[in-house]
Write a protein that holds these residues in place. Structure first.
Motif: not given
Length: 336
Positions: A53-58, A187-201
């Protein structure tokens, strides 16, 4: 040497050696050592779920201990009512997972301080609730449930049997987590952790993956609670206390956030550091643990799991740089 460490056969051989040592350890170690290893496995699973939850999903989660305690209570209820042990384990994982899903559905849209408050409320509410539901939980006295004694056919002592049970659960949990974080889910969790807007796009739903991460972490918490009952054979409202939840977060940070191996280190930290600080001065336990946490954060921001990488980086800096075989060419390039 570095090339050897990266070869497939070396890693396979190292894995076989580690597996043999883990299987042989309880047959050679004394009682207290086996019990210590069992407790490390219990809390390593809890830290592993928190890490997802915290380390991978932020995503902030300050209530992981609630799911550990809930899993322990479910296991105790099943044992005292003579359920099949496999059913007890499934229920101890499933019910915390369902509760975690319900909490995540309501909280995953929140962020920052709001979701922190929601997760903080879980252990704060859980302790008085466990005391009030005395018919199910034994109230303030807690509940005992002895079910992890070694069967006659095994030829093992109780501590050895408990070790092997926890070894299987811990190994399955870590293999499952490893496959999750190395696949599409990770990979999806890392994308969400880095930037939710970019992940949604990119077509990744931050809400969906936050809910999934929190639910999986809750299941891991329930498995840890089952292991806790195997090891201790007793649980009480104290198991759910908020202080333990903060200690789990500290163990995750010290071990290494966003690291599977760091979760195992975090489990060892959770078990050994309180024993160490208590042996030094019981009155300064909290202060000593805080100092240790601060030292690790300052020196190793990536946790203890990053120590080998830091050592290699320092070694490269100190090693002499090879002289250029064409000094004139080097000087000409510098002037250009």
């Amino acid at each position: 040497m570095a090339t050897l460490l990266r070869t497939k056969w070396f890693r396979l051989g190292l894995g076989v050696v580690v597996a043999v040592l883990l299987l042989a350890a309880p047959l050679m170690l004394p009682l207290f050592a086996n019990q210590t290893l069992v407790r490390i496995g219990v809390y390593a699973i809890a830290v592993l779920g928190l890490n997802l939850v915290m380390g991978y999903a932020g995503q902030v989660n300050l209530g992981q201990i609630f799911f550990v305690g809930l899993g322990a209570y479910v296991a105790a209820f099943g044992v005292t009512h003579d359920w099949n042990i496999v059913l007890v384990f499934v229920a101890a994982c499933l019910l915390p997972g369902v509760v975690g899903l319900l909490v995540a559905l309501a909280a995953a849209r929140l962020g920052g301080l709001a979701i922190a408050m929601v997760t903080i409320a879980l252990p704060i509410v859980g302790v008085p609730l466990a005391k009030r539901l005395s018919d199910l939980t034994g109230g303030s006295q807690g509940v005992s449930a002895r079910f992890s004694g070694a069967p006659d056919w095994s030829g093992l002592y109780d501590d050895q049997w408990q070790y092997y049970v926890l070894l299987v659960i811990t190994a399955v949990a870590f293999l499952l987590a490893r496959n999750l974080v190395r696949g599409k889910f990770g990979r999806a969790l890392k994308a969400v952790r880095r930037n939710e807007a970019v992940a949604a796009s990119m077509g990744i739903s931050p809400y969906r993956y936050k809910v999934l991460a929190f639910t999986v972490a809750s299941v891991f918490g329930g498995a840890s609670g089952f292991g806790y009952l195997v090891a201790v054979q007793y649980t009480s409202p104290e198991t759910l206390s908020f202080g333990h939840s903060i200690a789990l977060v500290a163990a995750m940070v010290v071990g290494g956030a966003g690291s599977i191996a760091g979760s195992l280190i975090g489990g060892a930290y959770y078990v050994f550091v309180p024993q160490l600080t208590n042996s030094i001065d019981p009155n300064l336990t909290a202060i000593s643990q805080g100092v240790i946490l601060l030292v690790v954060l300052f020196l190793l921001p990536g946790g203890l799991v990053s120590l080998p990488r830091v050592i290699r980086r320092l070694a490269r800096r100190r090693s002499p740089q090879p002289a250029s075989p064409w000094p004139e060419e080097t000087e000409r390039q510098a002037q250009a």
